[in-house]
Design a protein around this motif. Structure first.
Motif, PDB file in Angstrom:
ATOM      1  N   THR A  78      -0.575  14.334   7.445  1.00 57.56           N
ATOM      2  CA  THR A  78       0.654  14.264   8.248  1.00 57.56           C
ATOM      3  C   THR A  78       1.893  14.644   7.433  1.00 57.56           C
ATOM      4  N   ASN A  79       1.788  14.631   6.093  1.00 57.97           N
ATOM      5  CA  ASN A  79       2.930  15.099   5.299  1.00 57.97           C
ATOM      6  C   ASN A  79       3.188  16.594   5.519  1.00 57.97           C
ATOM      7  N   LEU A 107      -6.966   9.230  12.968  1.00 62.02           N
ATOM      8  CA  LEU A 107      -7.360   8.666  11.666  1.00 62.02           C
ATOM      9  C   LEU A 107      -6.484   7.495  11.229  1.00 62.02           C
ATOM     10  N   GLU A 108      -5.175   7.632  11.455  1.00 67.96           N
ATOM     11  CA  GLU A 108      -4.256   6.564  11.012  1.00 67.96           C
ATOM     12  C   GLU A 108      -4.625   5.232  11.662  1.00 67.96           C
ATOM     13  N   GLU A 109      -4.975   5.317  12.951  1.00 71.16           N
ATOM     14  CA  GLU A 109      -5.379   4.137  13.720  1.00 71.16           C
ATOM     15  C   GLU A 109      -6.737   3.643  13.214  1.00 71.16           C
ATOM     16  N   LEU A 110      -7.650   4.594  13.098  1.00 75.76           N
ATOM     17  CA  LEU A 110      -9.028   4.290  12.709  1.00 75.76           C
ATOM     18  C   LEU A 110      -9.102   3.610  11.338  1.00 75.76           C
ATOM     19  N   LEU A 111      -8.298   4.118  10.398  1.00 72.71           N
ATOM     20  CA  LEU A 111      -8.330   3.574   9.037  1.00 72.71           C
ATOM     21  C   LEU A 111      -7.326   2.435   8.874  1.00 72.71           C
ATOM     22  N   ASP A 112      -6.592   2.147   9.960  1.00 73.98           N
ATOM     23  CA  ASP A 112      -5.603   1.069   9.970  1.00 73.98           C
ATOM     24  C   ASP A 112      -4.524   1.290   8.902  1.00 73.98           C
ATOM     25  N   SER A 113      -3.951   2.495   8.911  1.00 76.49           N
ATOM     26  CA  SER A 113      -2.957   2.848   7.896  1.00 76.49           C
ATOM     27  C   SER A 113      -1.670   2.035   8.059  1.00 76.49           C
ATOM     28  N   PRO A 114      -1.209   1.391   6.985  1.00 73.68           N
ATOM     29  CA  PRO A 114       0.042   0.625   7.077  1.00 73.68           C
ATOM     30  C   PRO A 114       1.266   1.526   7.250  1.00 73.68           C
ATOM     31  N   SER A 115       1.121   2.831   7.002  1.00 69.83           N
ATOM     32  CA  SER A 115       2.273   3.733   7.125  1.00 69.83           C
ATOM     33  C   SER A 115       2.731   3.898   8.570  1.00 69.83           C
ATOM     34  N   ARG A 116       1.878   3.485   9.529  1.00 67.30           N
ATOM     35  CA  ARG A 116       2.339   3.519  10.919  1.00 67.30           C
ATOM     36  C   ARG A 116       3.605   2.665  11.045  1.00 67.30           C
ATOM     37  N   LEU A 117       3.639   1.545  10.297  1.00 63.19           N
ATOM     38  CA  LEU A 117       4.822   0.674  10.324  1.00 63.19           C
ATOM     39  C   LEU A 117       6.005   1.364   9.659  1.00 63.19           C
ATOM     40  N   ARG A 141       0.852  -1.194   0.000  1.00 66.98           N
ATOM     41  CA  ARG A 141       0.000   0.000   0.000  1.00 66.98           C
ATOM     42  C   ARG A 141       0.887   1.243   0.000  1.00 66.98           C
ATOM     43  N   PRO A 142       0.970   1.978  -1.090  1.00 71.07           N
ATOM     44  CA  PRO A 142       1.755   3.229  -1.062  1.00 71.07           C
ATOM     45  C   PRO A 142       1.205   4.229  -0.042  1.00 71.07           C
ATOM     46  N   ASP A 143      -0.117   4.266   0.146  1.00 71.19           N
ATOM     47  CA  ASP A 143      -0.738   5.031   1.233  1.00 71.19           C
ATOM     48  C   ASP A 143      -0.353   6.510   1.192  1.00 71.19           C
ATOM     49  N   GLN A 144      -0.612   7.142   0.043  1.00 66.81           N
ATOM     50  CA  GLN A 144      -0.111   8.507  -0.199  1.00 66.81           C
ATOM     51  C   GLN A 144      -0.514   9.539   0.858  1.00 66.81           C
ATOM     52  N   LYS A 186       6.592   4.501   9.463  1.00 61.50           N
ATOM     53  CA  LYS A 186       7.122   5.551  10.349  1.00 61.50           C
ATOM     54  C   LYS A 186       8.011   4.940  11.410  1.00 61.50           C
ATOM     55  N   LYS A 187       7.561   3.803  11.984  1.00 61.60           N
ATOM     56  CA  LYS A 187       8.372   3.149  13.029  1.00 61.60           C
ATOM     57  C   LYS A 187       9.697   2.670  12.425  1.00 61.60           C
ATOM     58  N   GLU A 188       9.612   2.129  11.217  1.00 64.47           N
ATOM     59  CA  GLU A 188      10.764   1.512  10.553  1.00 64.47           C
ATOM     60  C   GLU A 188      11.793   2.552  10.128  1.00 64.47           C
ATOM     61  N   VAL A 189      11.327   3.700   9.621  1.00 61.40           N
ATOM     62  CA  VAL A 189      12.219   4.591   8.878  1.00 61.40           C
ATOM     63  C   VAL A 189      12.583   5.856   9.644  1.00 61.40           C
ATOM     64  N   LEU A 190      11.644   6.395  10.400  1.00 62.74           N
ATOM     65  CA  LEU A 190      11.926   7.719  10.985  1.00 62.74           C
ATOM     66  C   LEU A 190      12.565   7.625  12.364  1.00 62.74           C
TER      67      LEU A 190
END
Ligand SMILES: Cc1ncc(COP(=O)(O)O)c(C=O)c1O
Length: 363
Positions: free
Chosen positions: A230-231, A347-357, A142-145, A359-363
């Motif tokens: 969040t961008n 929203l990220e939690e609510l929509l279950d955004s894969p970008s949470r991972l 999911r690119p999850d723009q 963020k943890k991985e990269v930032l």
């Protein structure tokens, strides 16, 4: 000889030649239509896909799943075709038929999401269905723009640097239209770090609530959202915000086509409304760049179609002298952007955004 994907980026900067008066600041348009998918979205789409490949999150035979009503989906469809991935794009009933036709021409599968979200738009329902499919389809990415920080990072590393080099450091204002915030998030970070004198101007659609305000429907394609993405991680990097009405943006598109020979999409018209206003008040020694995010040909059935405008009660034509006065009268929506925040961290939690991972991985 380059491959199609190697032609992403290096878009030309062109100078407005006819509309400006001698005392106006120079306006340069960065013509993102020259990307192979026809818009600025090729840049973050390619960057995100190649980052995912590097990390092994997208493997040969994989599936790319994204929510997009237009350009980002077209870019992913084009990249998927070039790299051999299956691409599924979730669109909605407002998506222009020509966009769907382009995605399909590149071989993408298109799903039309018809359920509206709580803001009356389809962003949230499209995103949550995309996330559900991602959980169900093995070897999918999911690119999850809207939530992926690599969206802004692509513009920080590529678009902004390229622009600075093309301007040979002589640049005073950058005007950017906003939806996922990738462009303004990345480009504003680059300029505030490397050339902090450059003013960053955000342009949103009247009716969008990226920067708070009253929500209502609008026609401007490619712009707006119902929360601060969040961008845009720091609103202090934006100097001023304008909200442009549909009619002004569309009239500007038609003026640009007829009097400059430049056919842009609705967001190019919206950005140009603000760029032309600023050019009249800043003076001839200043230089403004406006990002022209896509190609007007996509909007021949809408923005450039008299019947379509008439049916919506919008004017079809205005003389450039009248438009000049009209844009000058546009007032900033905010000169203190931090006060306009409409972040919705739940929203990220609510929509279950894969970008949470991510963020943890990269930032
Ligand atoms: C034509 C057009 N202009 C402007 C934008 C806004 O760009 P961003 O999503 O980077 O904020 C988009 C995004 O979809 C777009 O398609």
């Amino acid at each position: 000889m380059r491959t199609v994907l190697e032609t992403v980026g290096n878009s030309p900067l062109i100078r407005l030649a006819n509309l400006l008066k001698p005392n106006d600041a120079e306006i340069l348009l960065k013509m993102e239509r020259t990307n192979p998918g026809g818009s600025i979205k090729d840049r973050p789409a390619l960057f995100i896909i190649e980052e995912a490949e590097r990390r092994g999150w997208l493997k040969p035979g994989g599936t790319i799943i994204e929510s997009s009503s237009g350009n980002f989906g077209i870019s992913l469809a084009m990249i998927g075709a070039a790299k051999g991935y299956r691409v599924i794009v979730l669109v909605d009933p407002k998506t222009a038929p020509v966009n769907i036709a382009m995605m399909k021409a590149y071989g993408a599968e298109v799903i039309v999401v018809t359920e509206q979200d709580d803001s009356g738009s389809y962003h949230k329902t499209r995103i949550s269905l995309a996330n559900k499919l991602h959980r169900e389809i093995p070897n999918s990415f999911r690119p999850d723009q809207c939530f992926n920080p690599w969206n802004g990072q692509a513009h920080y590393l590529l678009t902004a640097k390229e622009l600075m080099e093309q301007c040979d450091q002589r640049l005073d204002v950058v005007v950017l239209t906003v939806s996922t915030g990738g462009q303004i998030g990345g480009i504003s970070r680059f300029f505030k770090e490397h050339a902090p004198h450059v003013k960053i101007i955000a342009v949103d659609a009247v009716g969008s609530t990226i920067f708070s305000g009253k929500a209502h429907s609008y026609l401007l394609p490619g712009m707006g959202l119902s929360w601060t993405p969040t961008n845009i991680d720091d609103l202090n990097r934006i100097d001023e915000i304008y909200k442009v009405p549909d009619e002004d943006a569309f009239l500007m598109c038609r003026i640009l086509a007829k009097y400059e020979g430049i056919m842009g999409g609705g967001s190019t018209g919206a950005g140009m409304v603000v760029a032309w206003k600023l050019s009249q008040i800043l003076g001839s020694d200043k230089r403004i760049v406006c990002i022209a995010a896509d190609n007007g040909e996509r909007y021949l059935p809408t923005i450039y179609n008299d019947d379509w405008l008439k049916e919506r009660g919008l004017r079809m034509y205005i003389h450039p002298d009248e438009m000049r006065v009209r844009v000058r009268g546009l007032q900033p929506y905010s000169v203190n952007p931090i006060e306009t925040a409409n972040y919705q961290p739940e929203l990220e939690e609510l929509l279950d955004s894969p970008s949470r991972l991510i963020k943890k991985e990269v930032l």
